[in-house]
Design a protein around this motif. Sequence first.
Motif, PDB file in Angstrom:
ATOM      1  N   HIS A 135      38.247  39.437  34.090  1.00  0.00           N
ATOM      2  CA  HIS A 135      36.966  38.694  34.911  1.00  0.00           C
ATOM      3  C   HIS A 135      37.456  39.174  36.508  1.00  0.00           C
ATOM      4  CE1 HIS A 135      35.700  35.570  31.539  1.00  0.00           C
ATOM      5  NE2 HIS A 135      35.579  36.914  31.166  1.00  0.00           N
TER       6      HIS A 135
ATOM      7  N   HIS B 246      35.255  41.298  39.247  1.00  0.00           N
ATOM      8  CA  HIS B 246      34.737  40.516  40.286  1.00  0.00           C
ATOM      9  C   HIS B 246      35.266  41.178  41.710  1.00  0.00           C
ATOM     10  CE1 HIS B 246      32.301  37.211  39.098  1.00  0.00           C
ATOM     11  NE2 HIS B 246      33.211  37.087  37.945  1.00  0.00           N
TER      12      HIS B 246
ATOM     13  N   HIS C  40      30.320  37.795  31.917  1.00  0.00           N
ATOM     14  CA  HIS C  40      31.304  36.497  32.187  1.00  0.00           C
ATOM     15  C   HIS C  40      30.994  35.264  31.304  1.00  0.00           C
ATOM     16  CE1 HIS C  40      33.891  35.025  35.740  1.00  0.00           C
ATOM     17  NE2 HIS C  40      34.339  34.358  34.627  1.00  0.00           N
TER      18      HIS C  40
END
Length: 303
Positions: A90, A94, A171
């Motif tokens: 994740h 990001h 996500h």
Amino acid sequence: MGDTNAGARGHAGAITPITVRQGAFAFAEDTPAHWIPHAPEFAQMINGASFVMPHLEPFLVATLGEAAKQIENPAVRREARDFCMQETQHYRTHRRFNDVILAQGYASLADVEAEMAQAYARLLQRPLAVRLAYAAGFEAMTLGLTEWLVGNRVKLFRGADRQVTSFILWHMVEETEHKLVAHDVYEAVSPGYWRRAFGVLHGSLDVIRWSRRCYRALLLADGRWRRPGSRLKVWWWAARFLLGAGPALLRSLVPGHDPRGMKDHPWVREWIAAHARAGERAGDRGAPMPLIDTQSAAMPVPF
């Protein structure tokens, strides 16, 4: 890699292995910061939250990784391991997305990020029990956020950039998939109601605070923050978020709360099951992740 035959976490109480997927999303250099054309303020609010993740999620990984060494139950240890691997995917994804946004003239985010880095470094010095309560509290908020984003995906993301929308909802799907882990690790290492209840407020409100700092900087750079119309829209979106995520937070404050009692959204269950059937073609081992059709009136899972 984690177990790849996860299937769906499905109904409340079901426990199945966590799948570790690579965040195989290709963000073009010209991906617009206002990637939701009809709601630029909301896009920047999500972008603001994205800037928190490369600081928050390494903290979660370090905290649960440390706690896993104290856990005797092999199933909970395995969940902690796979949680850490998912969260690593994740924050790396990001970071790639955030770098695209930064390159578009949002250099002011650098100061906020420096403050976040220092804040989470200080938080890592707190006792493990406090950090686990923070982690469990934040994860409780994500369940309400996922329910709101997924349940309202057509209204929120209709016509939005497919790559970013698919990334955000991927996500959220995985937040549901590992919804038990922070709670289970907390209960295994440092159980106790009052610390956990404080952690719900500490974790969720702290992340909200940092997200606001980030989207404020983004909207200031846009010249929108001081516009009354834009500010009203920010308040409107913030109110909708609180109404969407609030019930999950309140439930998590109840003594004896266990995320096993919270049902997964059907779209999330379908996404996980469809990904398992699609296998490598659906984003495993670096293959591109199929994208959601944001022009669709239903926005079905992209498999």
